[in-house]
Scaffold this motif. Sequence first.
Motif, PDB file in Angstrom:
ATOM      1  N   UNK A  67      37.719  37.610  49.048  1.00 47.06           N
ATOM      2  CA  UNK A  67      36.506  36.997  49.565  1.00 47.06           C
ATOM      3  C   UNK A  67      36.202  37.526  50.968  1.00 47.06           C
ATOM      4  N   UNK A 105      34.046  36.121  54.306  1.00 50.07           N
ATOM      5  CA  UNK A 105      33.342  35.021  54.948  1.00 50.07           C
ATOM      6  C   UNK A 105      32.896  35.508  56.335  1.00 50.07           C
ATOM      7  N   UNK A 142      31.994  28.484  58.831  1.00 50.42           N
ATOM      8  CA  UNK A 142      32.227  29.666  58.017  1.00 50.42           C
ATOM      9  C   UNK A 142      31.201  29.732  56.893  1.00 50.42           C
ATOM     10  N   UNK A 160      30.266  31.697  53.316  1.00 45.39           N
ATOM     11  CA  UNK A 160      30.708  32.547  52.217  1.00 45.39           C
ATOM     12  C   UNK A 160      29.749  33.724  52.082  1.00 45.39           C
ATOM     13  N   UNK A 218      32.431  37.316  46.672  1.00 47.28           N
ATOM     14  CA  UNK A 218      33.684  37.094  45.951  1.00 47.28           C
ATOM     15  C   UNK A 218      33.922  38.243  44.986  1.00 47.28           C
ATOM     16  N   UNK A 254      30.044  37.090  42.313  1.00 42.72           N
ATOM     17  CA  UNK A 254      29.256  36.211  43.177  1.00 42.72           C
ATOM     18  C   UNK A 254      29.055  36.906  44.519  1.00 42.72           C
ATOM     19  N   UNK A 260      26.243  35.949  46.282  1.00 44.33           N
ATOM     20  CA  UNK A 260      25.101  35.139  46.679  1.00 44.33           C
ATOM     21  C   UNK A 260      25.009  34.893  48.179  1.00 44.33           C
ATOM     22  N   UNK A 296      35.720  37.358  58.254  1.00 49.21           N
ATOM     23  CA  UNK A 296      37.042  37.008  57.744  1.00 49.21           C
ATOM     24  C   UNK A 296      37.164  37.382  56.279  1.00 49.21           C
ATOM     25  N   UNK A 346      46.108  27.788  39.235  1.00 49.46           N
ATOM     26  CA  UNK A 346      45.942  26.598  40.069  1.00 49.46           C
ATOM     27  C   UNK A 346      45.791  26.939  41.538  1.00 49.46           C
ATOM     28  N   UNK A 353      43.874  29.276  42.685  1.00 48.40           N
ATOM     29  CA  UNK A 353      42.677  30.107  42.839  1.00 48.40           C
ATOM     30  C   UNK A 353      41.844  29.723  44.044  1.00 48.40           C
ATOM     31  N   UNK A 354      41.851  28.449  44.410  1.00 53.30           N
ATOM     32  CA  UNK A 354      41.026  28.024  45.537  1.00 53.30           C
ATOM     33  C   UNK A 354      41.790  27.960  46.852  1.00 53.30           C
ATOM     34  N   UNK A 355      43.060  28.281  46.824  1.00 53.21           N
ATOM     35  CA  UNK A 355      43.854  28.277  48.055  1.00 53.21           C
ATOM     36  C   UNK A 355      43.780  29.680  48.642  1.00 53.21           C
ATOM     37  N   UNK A 356      43.003  29.809  49.679  1.00 56.81           N
ATOM     38  CA  UNK A 356      42.736  31.118  50.262  1.00 56.81           C
ATOM     39  C   UNK A 356      43.704  31.433  51.385  1.00 56.81           C
ATOM     40  N   UNK A 372      43.796  33.754  54.583  1.00 54.53           N
ATOM     41  CA  UNK A 372      42.851  34.494  55.400  1.00 54.53           C
ATOM     42  C   UNK A 372      43.544  35.534  56.272  1.00 54.53           C
ATOM     43  N   UNK A 373      42.794  36.603  56.545  1.00 50.09           N
ATOM     44  CA  UNK A 373      43.226  37.550  57.552  1.00 50.09           C
ATOM     45  C   UNK A 373      42.812  37.047  58.933  1.00 50.09           C
ATOM     46  N   UNK A 383      39.964  20.955  51.099  1.00 52.30           N
ATOM     47  CA  UNK A 383      41.005  21.815  51.676  1.00 52.30           C
ATOM     48  C   UNK A 383      40.976  21.669  53.195  1.00 52.30           C
ATOM     49  N   UNK A 408      42.269  23.406  56.722  1.00 48.99           N
ATOM     50  CA  UNK A 408      42.793  24.614  57.339  1.00 48.99           C
ATOM     51  C   UNK A 408      42.883  24.397  58.842  1.00 48.99           C
ATOM     52  N   UNK A 430      42.495  31.625  59.422  1.00 49.20           N
ATOM     53  CA  UNK A 430      42.720  30.233  59.044  1.00 49.20           C
ATOM     54  C   UNK A 430      44.059  30.112  58.328  1.00 49.20           C
ATOM     55  N   UNK A 462      36.684  29.320  41.604  1.00 46.98           N
ATOM     56  CA  UNK A 462      37.208  30.295  42.539  1.00 46.98           C
ATOM     57  C   UNK A 462      36.951  29.783  43.951  1.00 46.98           C
ATOM     58  N   UNK A 463      37.415  30.547  44.920  1.00 50.76           N
ATOM     59  CA  UNK A 463      37.441  30.061  46.302  1.00 50.76           C
ATOM     60  C   UNK A 463      36.154  30.164  47.080  1.00 50.76           C
TER      61      UNK A 463
END
Lengths: 115, 113
Positions: free
Chosen positions: A33, A35, A43, A45, A48, A56, A58, A91, A99, A101-104, A106-107, B33, B35, B43, B98-99
Motif C-alpha cells: 500500500x 499512503x 493519512x 490511502x 493497493x 484499488x 482510488x 508512507x 487474518x 491482511x489488514x494489519x499493516x 509501515x516503512x 486499529x 497505531x 507507524x 484488505x488494508x
Amino acid sequence: GAGVSQSPSNKVTEKGKDVELRCDPISGHTALYWYRQRLGQGLEFLIYFQGNSAPDKSGLPSDRFSAERTGESVSTLTIQRTQQEDSAVYLCASSSQGSGANVLTFGAGSRLTVL
Amino acid sequence: SQELEQSPQSLIVQEGKNLTINCTSSKTLYGLYWYKQKYGEGLIFLMMLQKGGEEKSHEKITAKLDEKKQQSSLHITASQPSHAGIYLCGAAAGGTSYGKLTFGQGTILTVHP
C-alpha cells in the motif's frame, strides 16, 4: 527484508520536476500500500497492490500520480510535474494474507518537499 | 465516506499518570486499529479490535471497542516517557478485505519525566 524499506528518506525538488519514491516490502508480503500524510492532515490511502496488480487505485489524487510493482516485491510511486501541494510524507506499507491482511507494517516514509 | 474523530488532539501528562484517548467513527466499525508514530518513523501497529466489546492489552496499553457507540478507547496505565508519540486509530472501509484504512487525525501524547 526484516522491515519495510523506503527511499529516499528525504527528497527536495522544484515545482514541475518528476520524482520517484521506492518501497521494498517485507519479504513474502503479497499486499502493498501507499499512503500520504500531509502536514496537519491524517493519512490518506493512495493505492493497493495485490501481487503486481493494483485492484484499488482510488486514492491517487490525479493522473500525475502513478505506481507500479514488479516481481511481487519492489514498488515505485511516481509523481510527475510536482506541485507544492504534493509536499507530504509518503508512507508505504505491506501486509500478509488471511487474518493479517489488514494489519499493516509501515516503512519510515519518504518526506517530499516541493519548492 | 467514513470519518474518524480522535480526542483529545493533544495530551500532556506527568510520568506515572493514566490517560485515555478516544476514537469515534461516523459509520459502523468493521475493525479498529491502533497505531503509534514517532517523528521520522513509520507507524507501529499496536492492536486490532474486531468485535464489539472486545478488549485487548499489550504491556500497559489497553484498547476497547464499543460497537454500539462506534467508538474505541485506548488507555495507558502509569505512563512513561517511552509512551510519547502520536497515536492514530484506523478503521477498515466496510466490505474491504484488505488494508484500505481510514485514519483519525492523531493524538499527540507528551509524557514529562
